[in-house]
Design a protein around this motif. Structure first.
Motif, PDB file in Angstrom:
ATOM      1  N   ARG A 181      -5.933  48.999   4.190  1.00 42.56           N
ATOM      2  CA  ARG A 181      -5.692  49.363   2.780  1.00 42.56           C
ATOM      3  C   ARG A 181      -6.615  48.588   1.840  1.00 42.56           C
ATOM      4  O   ARG A 181      -6.812  48.971   0.691  1.00 42.56           O
ATOM      5  N   ASP A 193      -6.647  44.737   7.394  1.00 46.63           N
ATOM      6  CA  ASP A 193      -5.747  45.589   6.618  1.00 46.63           C
ATOM      7  C   ASP A 193      -6.579  46.744   6.056  1.00 46.63           C
ATOM      8  O   ASP A 193      -7.370  46.561   5.121  1.00 46.63           O
ATOM      9  N   SER A 222      -0.052  41.733  11.656  1.00 53.59           N
ATOM     10  CA  SER A 222      -1.175  42.324  10.918  1.00 53.59           C
ATOM     11  C   SER A 222      -0.948  43.827  10.756  1.00 53.59           C
ATOM     12  O   SER A 222      -0.496  44.480  11.698  1.00 53.59           O
ATOM     13  N   PRO A 223      -1.277  44.398   9.592  1.00 55.07           N
ATOM     14  CA  PRO A 223      -1.089  45.841   9.416  1.00 55.07           C
ATOM     15  C   PRO A 223      -1.969  46.665  10.365  1.00 55.07           C
ATOM     16  O   PRO A 223      -1.569  47.728  10.800  1.00 55.07           O
ATOM     17  N   ASP A 224      -3.157  46.179  10.692  1.00 53.44           N
ATOM     18  CA  ASP A 224      -4.066  46.913  11.575  1.00 53.44           C
ATOM     19  C   ASP A 224      -4.768  45.916  12.500  1.00 53.44           C
ATOM     20  O   ASP A 224      -4.900  44.737  12.176  1.00 53.44           O
TER      21      ASP A 224
END
Ligand SMILES: Cc1cc2nc3c(=O)[nH]c(=O)nc-3n(C[C@H](O)[C@H](O)[C@H](O)COP(=O)(O)OP(=O)(O)OC[C@H]3O[C@@H](n4cnc5c(N)ncnc54)[C@H](O)[C@@H]3O)c2cc1C
Length: 486
Positions: free
Chosen positions: A396, A394, A343-345
């Motif tokens: 973003r 995410d 996962s990005p975050d």
């Protein structure tokens, strides 16, 4: 370049502080340097400090604090900055007092089983420094390779082996503190039982850097257990794994550690730096360690294997040697960071529940995940009911940060509703101030803020942390929203 010429300060205070700590090499004040200090492990919210100072002695700390207090400058202490609830974030343009240069092991007294360290001493270094003599320091947060013992005291840190041995507060015997007016006091009994007066040691430990700055710590050290054995158990159903946790404790066994990971977490740790080959199609695993005198260990292991069998375990194995055991622990202890592989975050939560409620709460957390559309991985200290739902998102994608915060809060609400609480070891910081309302009444919060006022009357030390302050909370939530969409 001489400091006088180089310094183009935002204000004269930076120059004065530099003089107090011994010159330009002990202070940061350029924006690009300060960026590294705009948050801790709670990265959703960021603020630049006024400056960061690096004292080397208690007298340095006291002089900085006195200067800040006399000039009404907000200030806060910082260790390694691994805190996960935003306790070291400079919300109010603080002067950050970094304790990382106060990092000496001052003494080891094996006869009386204690050691004295400076606050910037890294947790794991203590065990490494005394292991050849057969001793260790028990509290073992997964961040122990870098977090400081000063930070552990402030957060009352826990860890995998705290189920049997207790959290930081159970291992602190004495503290030297710089009070928010610059006075230096020593508190605690340093191992002498039942000293008169209030239990200030209990009050300061876990006070999240809001009552004083810890400059010296006397800790209890323990003799290494004679033997230990570690078991890994794979389950097809989370409910069977969590029932096994209750059954082990009900059988009268108190493992040194009893950890659990669910399917999403297993996917993460197997995709990251320390995979050990866990099956990817299981729903849960338990990592169980027992220690003590050799004679009783085998019997406890047999009981644990039996419990797991009765709960439909798919596979259960005992570590064959230290190398295998260490690989299982590396896989577990790097679990939070491993979520970066899937996962990005991610946002780590930290609720506590009565152990018997584990199956029910995990089900509810699963429901929250389904409803929100955000995946939640669970890696936690199951033995003491200390859950760590990791909300994967995410940043973003517009709206996902706010959603992650909401989901985290909803998980804590579930914990509070079943009679648990909103933090087991990571602290309240700024992250969970509003959630304090899930577990305390206004009067109970006031009783605590009254204590803060006695120690910290001008509220210059780490203001805006730990307790809800309604106006400011709303402001911060809006700032978080703005930060998330910028
Ligand atoms: C990957 C990862 C895993 C983690 N695992 C665990 C875990 O298993 N168990 C656990 O309990 N925590 C865990 N944590 C959280 C964190 O490591 C702990 O809270 C730790 O105690 C923070 O120490 P620090 O030195 O980084 O403190 P910081 O983050 O620098 O500061 C934390 C708070 O303590 C205050 N503070 C720091 N030093 C002092 C001082 N000398 N005097 C007064 N106040 C001070 C700060 O003002 C701040 O409020 C984990 C964090 C990460 C990133």
């Amino acid at each position: 370049m001489p400091f006088k010429k180089e310094v183009k300060t935002r204000d004269r205070h930076v120059k004065n502080l530099a003089q107090i700590v011994g010159g330009a090499q002990s202070i940061l004040y350029h924006k690009e340097d300060l960026l590294a200090y705009d948050c801790d492990g709670f990265t959703i919210h960021k603020h630049l400090p006024r400056a960061v100072v690096f004292p080397k002695t208690t007298q340095d700390v006291a002089a900085i604090v006195k200067y800040c207090s006399e000039n009404k400058l907000p200030f806060l202490a910082r260790g390694a900055g691994t805190g996960l609830s935003g306790g070291a974030i400079p919300l109010n343009d603080e002067v950050i007092i970094s304790l990382v240069r106060m990092k000496r092991l001052l003494s080891v007294d094996l006869e009386n089983r204690r050691a004295v360290v400076e606050p910037g001493f890294v947790n794991l270094k203590l065990t490494n420094s005394i292991s050849d003599k057969g001793y260790y320091y028990a509290p073992d947060p997964s961040s122990q390779y870098c977090c400081t013992i000063g930070g552990n005291v402030a957060e009352n840190a826990g860890g995998a082996h705290c189920l049997k041995y207790g959290v930081t507060t159970n291992h602190i015997l004495g503290l030297e503190i710089v009070l928010p007016n610059g006075d230096i006091i020593e508190i605690g009994e340093n191992g002498i039982p039942d000293s008169p007066g209030y239990d200030l040691l209990g009050l300061l430990t876990g006070s999240e850097g809001t009552l004083g700055i810890v400059t010296k710590i006397t800790v209890r050290i323990l003799k290494n257990p004679e033997a230990k054995q570690t078991v890994l158990a794979y389950f097809d159903k989370v409910s069977d794994g969590s029932q096994a946790v209750s059954d082990i404790i009900s059988a009268g066994i108190v493992p040194a550690a009893l950890e659990m990971m669910d399917k999403t977490a297993i996917k993460g740790v197997e995709a990251a730096a320390f995979p050990v080959g866990h099956p990817k199609d299981i729903d849960a695993l338990l990592l169980i360690e027992v220690d003590g005198i050799s004679a009783g260990i085998e019997e406890q292991i047999n009981q644990i294997l039996e419990v797991c069998k009765n709960r439909n375990v798919r596979e259960v194995k005992v570590a064959q040697d230290e190398k295998e055991r260490a690989s299982w622990w590396a896989n577990r202890k790097t679990g939070f960071g491993a979520m970066g592989a899937i996962s990005p975050d991610y946002l780590v939560q930290d609720g506590v529940i009565p152990r018997s409620k584990l199956p029910e709460v995990l089900q509810k957390i699963n429901k929250i995940s389904e409803e929100s559309g955000l995946r939640i991985a669970n890696i936690f200290h199951a033995g003491d009911g200390n859950l760590h739902p990791l909300v994967l998102f995410d940043a973003r994608i517009p709206g996902q940060t706010e959603m992650a915060l909401k989901v985290g809060s909803a998980c804590l609400q579930v914990c509070a509703e079943v009679g648990g609480t909103i933090t087991g070891e990571h602290g309240v910081g700024i992250e969970k101030r509003e959630e304090m309302r899930f577990v305390f009444t206004d009067e109970e919060i006031k009783a605590q803020t009254d204590i803060r006022e006695v120690f910290n009357p001008d509220n210059l030390l780490n203001a805006g942390k730990l307790f809800p302050t309604p106006g400011r909370c709303a402001e911060i939530k809006n700032e978080m929203k703005a930060a998330a969409t910028s």
